[in-house]
Design a protein around this motif. Structure first.
Motif, mmCIF file in Angstrom:
data_model
loop_
_atom_site.group_PDB
_atom_site.id
_atom_site.type_symbol
_atom_site.label_atom_id
_atom_site.label_comp_id
_atom_site.label_asym_id
_atom_site.label_seq_id
_atom_site.Cartn_x
_atom_site.Cartn_y
_atom_site.Cartn_z
ATOM 1 N N LYS A 122 -50.844 52.145 43.159
ATOM 2 C CA LYS A 122 -52.147 51.793 43.753
ATOM 3 C C LYS A 122 -52.882 50.791 42.866
ATOM 4 C CE LYS A 122 -56.395 53.872 45.473
ATOM 5 N NZ LYS A 122 -57.178 55.110 45.609
ATOM 6 N N SER A 123 -52.805 50.984 41.549
ATOM 7 C CA SER A 123 -53.484 50.057 40.634
ATOM 8 C C SER A 123 -52.863 48.659 40.688
ATOM 9 C CB SER A 123 -53.469 50.590 39.202
ATOM 10 O OG SER A 123 -52.215 50.394 38.589
ATOM 11 N N LYS B 150 -51.664 47.542 43.467
ATOM 12 C CA LYS B 150 -51.787 47.170 44.889
ATOM 13 C C LYS B 150 -50.389 47.002 45.502
ATOM 14 C CE LYS B 150 -56.352 45.031 44.433
ATOM 15 N NZ LYS B 150 -56.767 45.730 43.274
ATOM 16 N N GLN B 151 -49.544 47.996 45.203
ATOM 17 C CA GLN B 151 -48.165 48.014 45.698
ATOM 18 C C GLN B 151 -47.912 49.332 46.424
ATOM 19 O OE1 GLN B 151 -45.826 48.029 42.068
ATOM 20 N NE2 GLN B 151 -45.457 45.826 42.204
ATOM 21 N N LYS B 152 -46.892 49.333 47.221
ATOM 22 C CA LYS B 152 -46.381 50.579 47.784
ATOM 23 C C LYS B 152 -45.633 51.295 46.656
ATOM 24 C CE LYS B 152 -47.142 49.908 52.304
ATOM 25 N NZ LYS B 152 -48.418 50.399 52.713
ATOM 26 N N PRO B 153 -45.670 52.618 46.647
ATOM 27 C CA PRO B 153 -44.956 53.352 45.602
ATOM 28 C C PRO B 153 -43.478 52.961 45.485
ATOM 29 C CG PRO B 153 -46.419 54.830 46.755
ATOM 30 C CD PRO B 153 -46.459 53.515 47.495
ATOM 31 N N GLN B 154 -42.817 52.716 46.600
ATOM 32 C CA GLN B 154 -41.394 52.374 46.543
ATOM 33 C C GLN B 154 -41.162 51.038 45.834
ATOM 34 O OE1 GLN B 154 -38.923 54.642 47.443
ATOM 35 N NE2 GLN B 154 -37.729 53.175 46.239
ATOM 36 N N VAL B 155 -42.088 50.116 45.980
ATOM 37 C CA VAL B 155 -41.965 48.826 45.289
ATOM 38 C C VAL B 155 -42.063 49.049 43.771
ATOM 39 C CG1 VAL B 155 -43.019 46.548 44.954
ATOM 40 C CG2 VAL B 155 -42.838 47.523 47.262
ATOM 41 N N PHE B 156 -43.007 49.903 43.362
ATOM 42 C CA PHE B 156 -43.142 50.233 41.937
ATOM 43 C C PHE B 156 -41.864 50.896 41.428
ATOM 44 C CE2 PHE B 156 -44.153 53.263 38.565
ATOM 45 C CZ PHE B 156 -44.652 52.387 37.616
ATOM 46 N N ILE B 157 -41.359 51.859 42.185
ATOM 47 C CA ILE B 157 -40.129 52.557 41.804
ATOM 48 C C ILE B 157 -38.983 51.565 41.648
ATOM 49 C CG2 ILE B 157 -38.349 54.169 42.630
ATOM 50 C CD1 ILE B 157 -40.711 55.781 43.921
ATOM 51 N N ASN C 124 -44.693 62.203 40.943
ATOM 52 C CA ASN C 124 -45.093 61.502 42.165
ATOM 53 C C ASN C 124 -46.547 61.053 42.080
ATOM 54 O OD1 ASN C 124 -42.582 61.640 43.397
ATOM 55 N ND2 ASN C 124 -43.006 63.626 44.311
ATOM 56 N N ALA C 125 -47.405 61.896 41.491
ATOM 57 C CA ALA C 125 -48.823 61.526 41.342
ATOM 58 C C ALA C 125 -48.963 60.299 40.434
ATOM 59 C CB ALA C 125 -49.618 62.696 40.781
ATOM 60 N N ASP C 126 -48.169 60.242 39.360
ATOM 61 C CA ASP C 126 -48.183 59.082 38.460
ATOM 62 C C ASP C 126 -47.790 57.823 39.226
ATOM 63 O OD1 ASP C 126 -48.744 60.672 36.159
ATOM 64 O OD2 ASP C 126 -46.606 60.919 35.727
ATOM 65 N N ILE C 127 -46.713 57.922 39.978
ATOM 66 C CA ILE C 127 -46.198 56.770 40.723
ATOM 67 C C ILE C 127 -47.232 56.278 41.726
ATOM 68 C CG2 ILE C 127 -44.440 56.049 42.398
ATOM 69 C CD1 ILE C 127 -42.532 58.067 40.863
ATOM 70 N N GLU C 128 -47.828 57.195 42.450
ATOM 71 C CA GLU C 128 -48.865 56.832 43.438
ATOM 72 C C GLU C 128 -50.037 56.119 42.757
ATOM 73 O OE1 GLU C 128 -49.248 57.552 46.861
ATOM 74 O OE2 GLU C 128 -47.263 58.460 47.074
ATOM 75 N N ARG C 129 -50.510 56.694 41.647
ATOM 76 C CA ARG C 129 -51.673 56.153 40.931
ATOM 77 C C ARG C 129 -51.382 54.759 40.370
ATOM 78 N NH1 ARG C 129 -51.910 60.006 37.854
ATOM 79 N NH2 ARG C 129 -50.899 59.115 36.017
ATOM 80 N N ILE C 130 -50.237 54.600 39.737
ATOM 81 C CA ILE C 130 -49.901 53.314 39.118
ATOM 82 C C ILE C 130 -49.640 52.264 40.187
ATOM 83 C CG2 ILE C 130 -48.303 52.102 37.594
ATOM 84 C CD1 ILE C 130 -47.863 54.912 36.207
#
Length: 165
Positions: free
Chosen positions: A75-76, A78-85, A67-73
């Motif tokens: 953020k880099s 400039k997306q919500k974590p769910q969008v990255f997922i 979860n920390a990886d997802i949050e950090r990436i």
């Protein structure tokens, strides 16, 4: 490097029984200086080995994303974590977040990682040959010797340096 990577899975298979016995003994009776020896072997190998010449780990396996990886990436980006997922990850059979596809979508043609500064913890620590209490990750190391030439070389050096009786 191509030839080394081509031969690596076969070489790892040939050493599998030997490595399994070695790690079983190591787990039962780890030497007091194991962490020091592993750090030394790891550093010596990576003075000779440049991951940018290989990147086989990024091409053939994917890291687990915490979860920390997802949050950090995210953020880099400039997306919500769910969008990255939704864009890059899936949940595997162990209920962990992993990449949807390989090779890693963040790996460039030059073997550089486009998210290197925020890469997952698993990527930062790969091949895990300098971890404390190294004997506890024998199962992981057995897999990594078939993926990473440096891990293979470190294990071979380790068997020479820490002969088992």
């Amino acid at each position: 490097m191509e030839k080394i990577l081509e031969q690596l899975p076969q070489k790892a298979r040939e050493k599998k029984v030997e490595n399994r016995k070695f790690f079983a003994k190591l787990k039962k009776r780890p030497p007091k200086n194991l962490d020091y020896v592993m750090q030394e072997l790891h550093e010596a190998e990576f003075e000779r080995t440049d991951c940018l010449d290989c990147a086989n780990c990024c091409k053939t396996t994917g890291p687990l994303f915490t979860n920390a990886d997802i949050e950090r990436i995210a953020k880099s980006f400039k997306q919500k974590p769910q969008v990255f997922i939704d864009s890059y990850l899936k949940i595997d059979e162990d209920n962990d977040y992993v990449l949807q596809q390989l090779p890693c979508p963040f790996l460039g043609a030059d073997n550089y990682c486009s998210i290197y500064n925020v890469r997952p913890k698993a990527c930062r620590e790969f091949p895990h040959t300098d971890r404390k209490k190294f004997q506890q990750i024998a199962h992981l190391t057995m897999k990594n010797v078939a993926i990473c030439p440096a891990a293979f070389n470190i294990v071979e050096a380790m068997k020479e340096r820490l002969p088992q009786k």
